[in-house]
Design a protein around this motif. Sequence first.
Motif, PDB file in Angstrom:
ATOM      1  N   ILE A 300     -19.613   4.540 -21.972  1.00  0.00           N
ATOM      2  CA  ILE A 300     -20.741   3.889 -22.874  1.00  0.00           C
ATOM      3  C   ILE A 300     -21.189   4.591 -23.880  1.00  0.00           C
ATOM      4  N   VAL A 301     -21.350   5.934 -23.358  1.00  0.00           N
ATOM      5  CA  VAL A 301     -22.199   6.942 -24.431  1.00  0.00           C
ATOM      6  C   VAL A 301     -21.137   7.338 -25.465  1.00  0.00           C
ATOM      7  N   LYS A 302     -19.739   7.486 -25.122  1.00  0.00           N
ATOM      8  CA  LYS A 302     -18.689   8.102 -26.107  1.00  0.00           C
ATOM      9  C   LYS A 302     -18.649   6.781 -27.043  1.00  0.00           C
ATOM     10  N   ALA A 303     -18.322   5.593 -26.569  1.00  0.00           N
ATOM     11  CA  ALA A 303     -18.091   4.468 -27.390  1.00  0.00           C
ATOM     12  C   ALA A 303     -19.197   4.298 -28.262  1.00  0.00           C
ATOM     13  N   THR A 304     -20.363   4.367 -27.826  1.00  0.00           N
ATOM     14  CA  THR A 304     -21.474   3.950 -28.867  1.00  0.00           C
ATOM     15  C   THR A 304     -21.545   4.978 -29.795  1.00  0.00           C
ATOM     16  N   VAL A 305     -21.656   6.300 -29.515  1.00  0.00           N
ATOM     17  CA  VAL A 305     -22.020   7.333 -30.516  1.00  0.00           C
ATOM     18  C   VAL A 305     -20.963   7.197 -31.416  1.00  0.00           C
ATOM     19  N   CYS A 306     -19.513   7.314 -31.013  1.00  0.00           N
ATOM     20  CA  CYS A 306     -18.500   7.416 -31.741  1.00  0.00           C
ATOM     21  C   CYS A 306     -18.225   6.191 -32.764  1.00  0.00           C
ATOM     22  N   ARG A 307     -18.709   4.997 -32.429  1.00  0.00           N
ATOM     23  CA  ARG A 307     -18.331   3.946 -33.278  1.00  0.00           C
ATOM     24  C   ARG A 307     -19.526   3.950 -34.403  1.00  0.00           C
ATOM     25  N   HIS A 308     -20.887   4.274 -33.842  1.00  0.00           N
ATOM     26  CA  HIS A 308     -21.858   4.654 -34.929  1.00  0.00           C
ATOM     27  C   HIS A 308     -21.448   5.334 -35.743  1.00  0.00           C
ATOM     28  N   GLU A 373     -36.729  -7.311 -22.399  1.00  0.00           N
ATOM     29  CA  GLU A 373     -37.138  -6.067 -22.945  1.00  0.00           C
ATOM     30  C   GLU A 373     -36.719  -5.881 -24.510  1.00  0.00           C
ATOM     31  N   SER A 374     -35.794  -6.452 -24.849  1.00  0.00           N
ATOM     32  CA  SER A 374     -35.259  -6.438 -26.037  1.00  0.00           C
ATOM     33  C   SER A 374     -34.278  -7.510 -26.630  1.00  0.00           C
ATOM     34  N   LEU A 375     -34.045  -7.945 -27.983  1.00  0.00           N
ATOM     35  CA  LEU A 375     -33.165  -8.639 -28.393  1.00  0.00           C
ATOM     36  C   LEU A 375     -31.623  -8.004 -28.017  1.00  0.00           C
ATOM     37  N   LEU A 376     -31.579  -6.682 -28.057  1.00  0.00           N
ATOM     38  CA  LEU A 376     -30.514  -6.206 -27.866  1.00  0.00           C
ATOM     39  C   LEU A 376     -30.023  -6.196 -26.435  1.00  0.00           C
ATOM     40  N   ALA A 377     -30.988  -6.037 -25.488  1.00  0.00           N
ATOM     41  CA  ALA A 377     -30.812  -6.082 -23.937  1.00  0.00           C
ATOM     42  C   ALA A 377     -30.375  -7.572 -23.649  1.00  0.00           C
ATOM     43  N   ARG A 378     -30.845  -8.585 -24.245  1.00  0.00           N
ATOM     44  CA  ARG A 378     -30.554  -9.881 -24.093  1.00  0.00           C
ATOM     45  C   ARG A 378     -28.843 -10.278 -24.745  1.00  0.00           C
ATOM     46  N   HIS A 379     -28.807  -9.482 -25.593  1.00  0.00           N
ATOM     47  CA  HIS A 379     -27.474  -9.763 -26.261  1.00  0.00           C
ATOM     48  C   HIS A 379     -26.418  -9.046 -25.226  1.00  0.00           C
ATOM     49  N   ALA A 380     -26.475  -7.933 -24.708  1.00  0.00           N
ATOM     50  CA  ALA A 380     -25.442  -7.105 -23.920  1.00  0.00           C
ATOM     51  C   ALA A 380     -25.250  -8.199 -22.716  1.00  0.00           C
ATOM     52  N   ILE A 381     -26.416  -8.352 -22.122  1.00  0.00           N
ATOM     53  CA  ILE A 381     -26.253  -9.290 -20.845  1.00  0.00           C
ATOM     54  C   ILE A 381     -25.726 -10.599 -21.007  1.00  0.00           C
ATOM     55  N   SER A 382     -25.845 -11.241 -22.003  1.00  0.00           N
ATOM     56  CA  SER A 382     -25.273 -12.642 -22.529  1.00  0.00           C
ATOM     57  C   SER A 382     -23.837 -12.404 -22.593  1.00  0.00           C
ATOM     58  N   LEU A 383     -23.426 -11.206 -23.378  1.00  0.00           N
ATOM     59  CA  LEU A 383     -21.818 -11.202 -23.429  1.00  0.00           C
ATOM     60  C   LEU A 383     -21.219 -10.881 -22.298  1.00  0.00           C
ATOM     61  N   MET A 384     -21.858  -9.969 -21.359  1.00  0.00           N
ATOM     62  CA  MET A 384     -21.417  -9.958 -19.867  1.00  0.00           C
ATOM     63  C   MET A 384     -21.044 -11.210 -19.168  1.00  0.00           C
ATOM     64  N   GLU A 385     -22.192 -11.927 -19.064  1.00  0.00           N
ATOM     65  CA  GLU A 385     -22.075 -13.384 -18.320  1.00  0.00           C
ATOM     66  C   GLU A 385     -21.174 -14.204 -18.959  1.00  0.00           C
ATOM     67  N   GLU A 386     -21.008 -14.106 -20.398  1.00  0.00           N
ATOM     68  CA  GLU A 386     -20.110 -15.020 -21.043  1.00  0.00           C
ATOM     69  C   GLU A 386     -18.722 -14.737 -20.810  1.00  0.00           C
ATOM     70  N   HIS A 420     -25.933  -0.234 -27.099  1.00  0.00           N
ATOM     71  CA  HIS A 420     -27.046  -0.238 -27.848  1.00  0.00           C
ATOM     72  C   HIS A 420     -28.027  -0.789 -27.175  1.00  0.00           C
ATOM     73  N   ALA A 421     -28.111  -1.566 -26.153  1.00  0.00           N
ATOM     74  CA  ALA A 421     -29.163  -1.958 -25.458  1.00  0.00           C
ATOM     75  C   ALA A 421     -29.955  -0.679 -24.631  1.00  0.00           C
ATOM     76  N   LEU A 422     -29.052   0.199 -24.090  1.00  0.00           N
ATOM     77  CA  LEU A 422     -29.595   1.461 -23.323  1.00  0.00           C
ATOM     78  C   LEU A 422     -30.318   2.129 -24.283  1.00  0.00           C
ATOM     79  N   ALA A 423     -29.496   2.467 -25.466  1.00  0.00           N
ATOM     80  CA  ALA A 423     -30.073   3.381 -26.617  1.00  0.00           C
ATOM     81  C   ALA A 423     -31.424   2.980 -27.052  1.00  0.00           C
ATOM     82  N   TYR A 424     -31.498   1.700 -27.318  1.00  0.00           N
ATOM     83  CA  TYR A 424     -32.944   1.002 -27.808  1.00  0.00           C
ATOM     84  C   TYR A 424     -33.772   1.175 -26.977  1.00  0.00           C
TER      85      TYR A 424
END
Length: 526
Positions: A300-308, A373-386, A420-424
Amino acid sequence: ASSGLTANDVQYCSPRFWALMMDPICSRDIAMFTILAAHIGLTIGTLSRHLKRRPDFKPLVDRLLRFDTVGIYLLTERGHGLDAFNIETTATKVPGGYILNTPREEAAKFMPASTPAFQIPKTALVMARLMVDGEDRGCRFFVVPICNEREMYQGVESVRLPPRSGTAPLDFSITRFNHVRLPSSALVAADTFNISSPPNPSEAWWDEIWRIQLGTLAVPAPWVSAIKSVAYIGGQYSMHRCILGKKNEPTPIITFRTQQWPIAHATAVGMVMDAWYPTVVKFALEQTADPRVRHALSVIVKATVCRHFQRCVPEVAERCGAQGTFEQNYMAMIENDGKGVIIAEGDVLTLCIRLFSEMLIGRYEVPLPDRNESLLARHAISLMEENIQLFTALKCDHRSEAFNALILPQAPIVIEAIGHALAYSAACHAGLPKPILDVYECAVIRQDSAWYTEQAGISRIEQRIREDVAVSSMLPRLASFLAELDIDKYVTAPIVSDAAWKDYLTALPVYTGNALPEMDQFQAML
């Protein structure tokens, strides 16, 4: 040796080890960091856990720690990159040792630097298939001397590859072995007499390459500093670079929103990643009992940092115009160097696919922030559930064509969203200023605008207005935010100030002469 690292520091990834990996100087020379990561993280790291049972490794480890010898890690092959489990290099048991051999061109090791070009001895850990009486006993590492200061050792061949375009120089190579004789002690194992087949070959292989998982966590470190450097360079340049505006008065290009966004974006990302990275490293190593979850966090760290990094750097470089294309201004070279980290210690896409698949089938869970906690957390959890719902509805397994076609393409999107959610969350807990948090949030919303419209009820116009408010709130403090990146002493790009550019210009070659042009005579004709 100057860092004071010990074998224990490397084996247990002590604060001293991480201080070295995270030192911003590493982002100045990625060739150096490439050597460092393989030499310390992989080679010394792999040997370190055997020292108690294998004291005969200590002289080699001591030489490696002093940098009297450079360690290289020869795992993947030209024909087996991502499927390194299926390598073909063989180490055949013979009386008194082994014969190491490359059976065909595709089995040559690719692409660690193995030439003697820089006049320093090199020793490799070579992954090979252990063959005993014609039986394949699985993949093992072997200690193999590669070259001295002048030449290759007998039976070892290094084919130097052309340079990677626009990157820091390193002697990347193809390495092959022609029936190289090794002693029994070359086998990297606590018990060199135990050459039986492992009960679970896959588990045994992952145990052999255990340092790769830590490497996945370590290799993003320089790119956090690189994002900060690029933000600083672009920001300083944009504040002093002017065009003539109304009434022929100089107008800094940072005045324009098209210039403001790339700088604000990179600055916010740099500050958020800087807050998150040390905390997620500490959490992964100290508070995660399950090694699978530890590896998941590394991915998760590698993917997030590298894509940013991949989004921020080209954007800022382009807004620096022609200056953004020159090596001395850092951005063009670091962008090319960044392409290497995508595949180093595991290809980002492949890592995301494996992690996403394992999370969907419920092998383990990654700790996420609360959805409220945040919009970004809601986004991440929603994508997993979807995707869990889609997987259930498809009634297929994770190796089916339906899974391949409909679910696998979502892997990098979902894994990044989790990052993104973890970083935020980490940035909020670190007390980062609201303008930084808001710009980062807007940058993430840009990546999946449709979800925030459909699921969060934020229309495209509202998203644009949020972005305007965030950037506008950040601009009055931009100079102080750039200073807070704390990266200026590692920046040498001359475009950060007009004075620095003029000083740099005086060092460039100047061509002059006394030639006089020959002017042709033209006569007007009616």
